[in-house]
Design an enzyme around this catalytic site. Structure first.
Site, PDB file in Angstrom:
ATOM      1  N   LYS A  42       0.802  -1.196   0.000  1.00 16.40           N
ATOM      2  CA  LYS A  42       0.000   0.000   0.000  1.00 16.40           C
ATOM      3  C   LYS A  42       0.845   1.261   0.000  1.00 16.40           C
ATOM      4  CE  LYS A  42      -3.093  -2.260   3.257  1.00 16.40           C
ATOM      5  NZ  LYS A  42      -3.586  -2.172   4.643  1.00 16.40           N
ATOM      6  N   GLY A  43       2.088   1.125   0.398  1.00 15.85           N
ATOM      7  CA  GLY A  43       2.933   2.296   0.695  1.00 15.85           C
ATOM      8  C   GLY A  43       3.065   3.306  -0.414  1.00 15.85           C
ATOM      9  N   GLU A  98       7.870   2.167  -6.129  1.00 13.99           N
ATOM     10  CA  GLU A  98       7.931   1.670  -4.750  1.00 13.99           C
ATOM     11  C   GLU A  98       8.119   2.860  -3.808  1.00 13.99           C
ATOM     12  OE1 GLU A  98       7.219  -0.187  -2.461  1.00 13.99           O
ATOM     13  OE2 GLU A  98       8.474  -1.970  -2.431  1.00 13.99           O
ATOM     14  N   ASP A  99       7.589   2.747  -2.611  1.00 15.96           N
ATOM     15  CA  ASP A  99       7.769   3.823  -1.636  1.00 15.96           C
ATOM     16  C   ASP A  99       9.204   3.884  -1.125  1.00 15.96           C
ATOM     17  OD1 ASP A  99       7.505   1.387  -0.329  1.00 15.96           O
ATOM     18  OD2 ASP A  99       6.060   2.089   1.157  1.00 15.96           O
ATOM     19  N   ASP A 102      14.542  -0.953   1.365  1.00 13.13           N
ATOM     20  CA  ASP A 102      15.291  -1.098   2.611  1.00 13.13           C
ATOM     21  C   ASP A 102      16.304  -2.236   2.433  1.00 13.13           C
ATOM     22  OD1 ASP A 102      16.040  -0.912   5.255  1.00 13.13           O
ATOM     23  OD2 ASP A 102      14.221  -1.760   6.073  1.00 13.13           O
ATOM     24  N   LYS A 130      16.813   3.606   1.012  1.00 11.74           N
ATOM     25  CA  LYS A 130      17.474   3.496   2.319  1.00 11.74           C
ATOM     26  C   LYS A 130      18.750   2.694   2.097  1.00 11.74           C
ATOM     27  CE  LYS A 130      14.511   2.837   5.978  1.00 11.74           C
ATOM     28  NZ  LYS A 130      13.966   1.990   7.082  1.00 11.74           N
ATOM     29  N   PHE A 151      13.890   4.796  10.572  1.00  8.88           N
ATOM     30  CA  PHE A 151      12.544   4.361  10.205  1.00  8.88           C
ATOM     31  C   PHE A 151      11.669   5.586  10.016  1.00  8.88           C
ATOM     32  CE2 PHE A 151       8.355   2.540  10.442  1.00  8.88           C
ATOM     33  CZ  PHE A 151       8.521   1.394   9.694  1.00  8.88           C
ATOM     34  N   ASP A 158       3.928   3.674   6.543  1.00  7.10           N
ATOM     35  CA  ASP A 158       3.215   3.399   7.790  1.00  7.10           C
ATOM     36  C   ASP A 158       4.114   2.848   8.880  1.00  7.10           C
ATOM     37  OD1 ASP A 158       3.565   0.812   6.465  1.00  7.10           O
ATOM     38  OD2 ASP A 158       2.290   0.042   8.074  1.00  7.10           O
ATOM     39  N   ARG A 164       0.033   6.857   7.492  1.00  8.19           N
ATOM     40  CA  ARG A 164       0.166   6.952   6.038  1.00  8.19           C
ATOM     41  C   ARG A 164      -0.343   8.290   5.510  1.00  8.19           C
ATOM     42  NH1 ARG A 164       1.359   1.769   3.990  1.00  8.19           N
ATOM     43  NH2 ARG A 164       0.333   0.031   5.024  1.00  8.19           N
TER      44      ARG A 164
HETATM   45  P1  IMP Z   1      12.648  -4.414   2.115  1.00 10.75           P
HETATM   46  O1  IMP Z   1      12.111  -5.709   1.567  1.00 10.75           O
HETATM   47  O2  IMP Z   1      13.468  -4.625   3.357  1.00 10.75           O
HETATM   48  O3  IMP Z   1      13.396  -3.594   1.089  1.00 10.75           O
HETATM   49  O4  IMP Z   1      11.414  -3.603   2.668  1.00 10.75           O
HETATM   50  C1  IMP Z   1      10.684  -2.788   1.872  1.00 10.75           C
HETATM   51  C2  IMP Z   1       9.320  -2.547   2.484  1.00 10.75           C
HETATM   52  O5  IMP Z   1       9.392  -2.422   3.910  1.00 10.75           O
HETATM   53  C3  IMP Z   1       8.792  -1.234   1.968  1.00 10.75           C
HETATM   54  O6  IMP Z   1       8.023  -1.431   0.810  1.00 10.75           O
HETATM   55  C4  IMP Z   1       7.975  -0.739   3.145  1.00 10.75           C
HETATM   56  O7  IMP Z   1       6.668  -1.255   3.059  1.00 10.75           O
HETATM   57  C5  IMP Z   1       8.663  -1.311   4.354  1.00 10.75           C
HETATM   58  N1  IMP Z   1       9.594  -0.338   4.950  1.00 10.75           N
HETATM   59  C6  IMP Z   1      10.940  -0.364   4.931  1.00 10.75           C
HETATM   60  N2  IMP Z   1      11.474   0.679   5.579  1.00 10.75           N
HETATM   61  C7  IMP Z   1      10.419   1.413   6.006  1.00 10.75           C
HETATM   62  C8  IMP Z   1      10.319   2.652   6.745  1.00 10.75           C
HETATM   63  O8  IMP Z   1      11.302   3.303   7.131  1.00 10.75           O
HETATM   64  N3  IMP Z   1       9.051   3.087   7.001  1.00 10.75           N
HETATM   65  C9  IMP Z   1       7.932   2.414   6.609  1.00 10.75           C
HETATM   66  N4  IMP Z   1       7.990   1.271   5.902  1.00 10.75           N
HETATM   67  C10 IMP Z   1       9.223   0.764   5.615  1.00 10.75           C
HETATM   68 MG    MG Z   2       5.906  -1.034   0.675  1.00  5.09          MG
END
Ligand code: IMP
Ligand code: MG
Length: 175
Positions: A42-43, A98-99, A102, A130, A151, A158, A164
């Site tokens: 949803k982000g 993508e939002d 990470d 990130k 974070f 969220d 959000r």
């Molecule tokens: P990844 O798989 O570790 O790259 O995580 C990506 C997903 O984790 C993103 O699409 C977000 O939904 C969530 N996420 C990662 N970091 C944050 C943050 O700082 N705030 C909110 N959501 C996050």
């Molecule tokens: Mg996301």
């Protein structure tokens, strides 16, 4: 649920500036071809809405919902499709929107999954990269902001489904 301690990180004006820059870059890169924007729910819902209006090339929009298992602030690397795309992407110019990236697990899984459907091109646009916590090598073609760590919430992002709707992006303190 107790209130989080938030500190302003990117104001809505700054976000709007970066989104417009990304829209200009994308419009320049796809002057004639029709783009398929794939928003990751949803982000990215607010980002997709603003980015789509900042792009001048013809485009269509679809959404995918990914479930990534883990805690509220940490992804586990196990990824599953909860809601698939409705449009075929074969021979299309696709941009994943993508939002935030990470660890990179979510995006890597989605990227490889969409690649198997044989799009003509497949790129990634992320509002926030990130950079400090990457666990897999995944390259974003369009990046709004680079953030070493922390974070964040707001503008679609969220914490346990909340925050959000904040127009600015905030750093969650004490985490
Ligand atoms: P990844 O798989 O570790 O790259 O995580 C990506 C997903 O984790 C993103 O699409 C977000 O939904 C969530 N996420 C990662 N970091 C944050 C943050 O700082 N705030 C909110 N959501 C996050
Ligand atoms: Mg996301």
């Amino acid at each position: 649920m107790s209130e989080l301690d938030l500190k302003l990180l990117y104001s809505q004006e700054e976000i709007a500036r970066q989104v417009q820059r990304l829209g200009d870059e994308i419009s320049n890169d796809y002057p004639d071809s029709e783009i398929l924007l794939v928003g990751v729910l949803k982000g990215s819902f607010l980002f997709v809405a603003d980015l789509a209006r900042a792009i001048h090339s013809p485009l269509i929009v679809d959404f995918v919902r990914i479930a990534s298992y883990g805690s509220e602030t940490q992804s586990s690397g196990i990824v599953e499709i909860r809601k698939d795309l409705e449009l075929p992407i074969k021979n299309r110019d696709v941009i994943i929107v993508e939002d935030i990236v990470d660890s990179g697990h979510t995006l890597e899984s989605l990227y490889n999954l969409l690649l198997r459907r044989e799009p003509r091109s497949l790129k990634i646009c992320t509002l926030i990269d990130k950079t400090g916590r990457r666990e897999v090598s995944i390259h974003s073609d369009y990046v709004g902001f680079s953030l070493p760590d922390g974070f964040i919430v707001g503008y679609g992002l969220d914490y346990a489904e909340r925050y959000r709707n904040l127009p600015d992006i905030h750093l969650v303190q004490g985490r």
